[in-house]
Design a protein around this motif. Structure first.
Motif, PDB file in Angstrom:
ATOM      1  N   LEU A  65       0.849  -1.195   0.000  1.00 27.13           N
ATOM      2  CA  LEU A  65       0.000   0.000   0.000  1.00 27.13           C
ATOM      3  C   LEU A  65       0.882   1.241   0.000  1.00 27.13           C
ATOM      4  O   LEU A  65       1.760   1.383   0.852  1.00 27.13           O
ATOM      5  CB  LEU A  65      -0.908  -0.006   1.232  1.00 27.13           C
ATOM      6  CG  LEU A  65      -1.693   1.275   1.539  1.00 27.13           C
ATOM      7  CD1 LEU A  65      -2.673   1.599   0.423  1.00 27.13           C
ATOM      8  CD2 LEU A  65      -2.417   1.146   2.884  1.00 27.13           C
ATOM      9  N   ALA A  66       0.662   2.139  -0.950  1.00 24.11           N
ATOM     10  CA  ALA A  66       1.377   3.419  -0.988  1.00 24.11           C
ATOM     11  C   ALA A  66       0.463   4.519  -0.465  1.00 24.11           C
ATOM     12  O   ALA A  66      -0.666   4.676  -0.937  1.00 24.11           O
ATOM     13  CB  ALA A  66       1.823   3.737  -2.403  1.00 24.11           C
ATOM     14  N   VAL A  67       0.949   5.261   0.531  1.00 20.71           N
ATOM     15  CA  VAL A  67       0.218   6.390   1.108  1.00 20.71           C
ATOM     16  C   VAL A  67       0.914   7.658   0.614  1.00 20.71           C
ATOM     17  O   VAL A  67       2.070   7.892   0.946  1.00 20.71           O
ATOM     18  CB  VAL A  67       0.219   6.314   2.645  1.00 20.71           C
ATOM     19  CG1 VAL A  67      -0.592   7.461   3.227  1.00 20.71           C
ATOM     20  CG2 VAL A  67      -0.331   4.973   3.118  1.00 20.71           C
ATOM     21  N   CYS A  68       0.214   8.452  -0.174  1.00 19.66           N
ATOM     22  CA  CYS A  68       0.884   9.475  -0.979  1.00 19.66           C
ATOM     23  C   CYS A  68       0.466  10.899  -0.634  1.00 19.66           C
ATOM     24  O   CYS A  68      -0.723  11.179  -0.438  1.00 19.66           O
ATOM     25  CB  CYS A  68       0.582   9.231  -2.460  1.00 19.66           C
ATOM     26  SG  CYS A  68       1.036   7.582  -3.040  1.00 19.66           S
ATOM     27  N   GLY A  69       1.460  11.792  -0.622  1.00 24.49           N
ATOM     28  CA  GLY A  69       1.212  13.211  -0.423  1.00 24.49           C
ATOM     29  C   GLY A  69       1.545  14.007  -1.672  1.00 24.49           C
ATOM     30  O   GLY A  69       2.293  13.535  -2.544  1.00 24.49           O
ATOM     31  N   PRO A  70       1.031  15.235  -1.814  1.00 17.17           N
ATOM     32  CA  PRO A  70       1.267  16.056  -3.011  1.00 17.17           C
ATOM     33  C   PRO A  70       2.738  16.339  -3.277  1.00 17.17           C
ATOM     34  O   PRO A  70       3.116  16.597  -4.424  1.00 17.17           O
ATOM     35  CB  PRO A  70       0.505  17.353  -2.701  1.00 17.17           C
ATOM     36  CG  PRO A  70      -0.501  16.979  -1.670  1.00 17.17           C
ATOM     37  CD  PRO A  70       0.130  15.892  -0.850  1.00 17.17           C
TER      38      PRO A  70
ATOM     39  N   HIS B 221      -2.966  17.259  -8.226  1.00 17.26           N
ATOM     40  CA  HIS B 221      -1.686  17.716  -8.774  1.00 17.26           C
ATOM     41  C   HIS B 221      -1.070  16.687  -9.716  1.00 17.26           C
ATOM     42  O   HIS B 221      -0.388  17.060 -10.677  1.00 17.26           O
ATOM     43  CB  HIS B 221      -0.741  18.094  -7.637  1.00 17.26           C
ATOM     44  CG  HIS B 221      -1.260  19.229  -6.814  1.00 17.26           C
ATOM     45  ND1 HIS B 221      -1.638  20.421  -7.374  1.00 17.26           N
ATOM     46  CD2 HIS B 221      -1.492  19.346  -5.476  1.00 17.26           C
ATOM     47  CE1 HIS B 221      -2.079  21.238  -6.416  1.00 17.26           C
ATOM     48  NE2 HIS B 221      -2.003  20.604  -5.265  1.00 17.26           N
ATOM     49  N   ASP B 222      -1.333  15.413  -9.465  1.00 18.48           N
ATOM     50  CA  ASP B 222      -0.884  14.379 -10.403  1.00 18.48           C
ATOM     51  C   ASP B 222      -1.580  14.572 -11.752  1.00 18.48           C
ATOM     52  O   ASP B 222      -0.935  14.518 -12.811  1.00 18.48           O
ATOM     53  CB  ASP B 222      -1.198  12.997  -9.832  1.00 18.48           C
ATOM     54  CG  ASP B 222      -0.933  11.884 -10.821  1.00 18.48           C
ATOM     55  OD1 ASP B 222       0.249  11.671 -11.165  1.00 18.48           O
ATOM     56  OD2 ASP B 222      -1.899  11.225 -11.254  1.00 18.48           O
TER      57      ASP B 222
END
Length: 408
Positions: free
Chosen positions: A207-212, A244-245
């Motif tokens: 699991l990837a937990v992603c920020g901007p 933003h992605d």
């Protein structure tokens, strides 16, 4: 007149520091202890045993001490069945309910020790007798229903914190994470890549937990490559990351800044809100991809490779995107479902979502937290995610190195 109770400790209680922590807890809370038995493991794999008689001035003081010892893995000698009390109303737990840790836990019901399903911190324990055999589950307080049999007190509860044996176990050994910007990053990234390969080979879930900041710092393409190559099985993020992605693909900017040339195009500050408007007009992220409006990036690869994602909203979101879950309880439950399925979690430059996911994880789940700010990693560990390995570095540097380790 004093009251006392006997507790027992077993395992690698010396190497992991558990025994010393227990002694400190008793003294800090105004109690006293006497070591009645102590057996030291003499070889690397041998476990140790300690039996303590704990004394306090009042039953309330003793109960508080025993509760803290229980959280550290101590068990009451000659245990009784757990005390159960029916919840008086929806969302209301009985006074004195047992508040959980994120460690593997067992509850004694009808003379049998029953493992708790999906251990999670800051929950209540509920015993379900409707099954052929009793089942014990964690429940958040808002999920409690009237009549639920809630565990109260400290009796009949056994906590099993992960331990650190003498030989250690690499970067993911319990309590070996720590927080430092002086770590040998290439070697640690190599270990993380090895762990990801191992999880993949065993059919597990990353699991990837992603920020901007992933997008702002230039790590987006590397993460997209990892998703496309099957090294990320689920994604948890906020509205901002996805916006933003998508903005990066549609306008070449992230929050209005060209991430390659660091230029500020005219009206670039409007690009993120234009992105939200266009995605909504097309009917959502997947529809925008099908229409050809989005041709690359992390969200693109998630849709194309059937990688499930949860976008949890916050009070400060612009838009938000159609897929963003704006009900906080609904979002929390979606994150919880992801967390319970994960075997390895990469927390990438986001304090808010790292803590949110960390709160749902059992302590047995391997966790990596990457952030340029050491306070993010420290806060995660302080909140109870002691299993996290902290890497204080730029996520825009980390992700390309991880991609190279895994793909090249």
């Amino acid at each position: 007149m004093t009251v006392s109770r006997t507790v027992e400790l077993e395992g690698h209680i010396i190497d992991s520091g558990t025994m010393g922590e227990c002694f400190t807890v008793v003294m800090d809370l105004g109690g006293e202890f006497e070591v009645e038995a102590f057996e030291v493991g003499r070889h690397a794999h041998d476990e140790s045993y300690c039996r303590l008689a704990v004394t306090a001035d009042t039953e309330g003081d003793l109960r508080e001490i025993v509760h803290e010892l229980n959280q550290l893995g101590a068990t009451v000698a000659d245990p009784r069945d757990a005390e159960l009390e029916a919840a008086p109303a929806d969302g209301v737990v009985p006074v004195g309910f047992y508040s959980t840790t994120n460690h593997p836990t067992a509850v004694r019901v009808d003379g049998e020790w029953i493992p708790v399903e999906n251990p999670e911190m800051d929950c209540a324990l509920v015993v379900d007798r409707d099954e052929s055999d009793p089942v014990v589950r964690t429940k958040t307080l808002n999920a409690i229903e009237v009549g639920d049999l809630v565990v109260t007190g400290e009796a009949g509860i056994r906590v099993d914190p992960p331990e650190r044996p003498r030989e250690g176990s690499g970067a993911f050994g319990f309590m070996q994470g720590g927080v430092s910007s002086e770590r040998p990053s290439p070697s640690l990234i190599g270990e993380i890549a090895d762990e990801m390969r191992s999880v993949r080979d065993d059919g597990g879930t990353v699991l990837a937990v992603c920020g901007p900041a992933i997008v702002h710092s230039g790590g987006r393409d590397a993460l997209a490559d990892l998703v496309a190559a099957g090294h990320v099985d689920a994604l948890s993020a906020g509205n901002g990351f996805a916006v933003h992605d998508l903005e990066r693909d549609m306008y070449g900017t992230s929050l209005g800044v060209d991430t390659e040339h660091l230029e500020h195009p005219r009206s670039g500050h409007k690009h993120h809100i234009y992105t939200i408007s266009e995605i909504a007009r097309l009917g959502g992220i997947e529809a925008a991809i099908e229409a050809g409006a989005v041709e690359g990036g992390v969200m693109y690869e998630c849709v194309r490779n059937d990688v499930p994602y949860v976008l949890a909203g916050s009070i400060r979101d612009d838009g938000p995107l159609p897929e963003t879950i704006t009900d906080s309880i609904e979002a929390q439950n979606a994150i919880r479902e992801q967390a319970h399925e994960a075997d390895l979690v990469l927390m990438l430059s986001t304090l808010l979502h790292s803590v949110a996911v960390g709160n749902c994880l059992p302590s047995t789940t391997s966790t990596v937290c990457v952030d340029i700010d050491p306070a993010t990693v420290t806060q995660l560990v302080d909140r109870g995610s002691a299993q996290a390995v902290g890497l204080v570095t730029d996520v825009g540097t980390f992700l390309p190195m991880l991609r190279n380790e895994l793909l090249e």
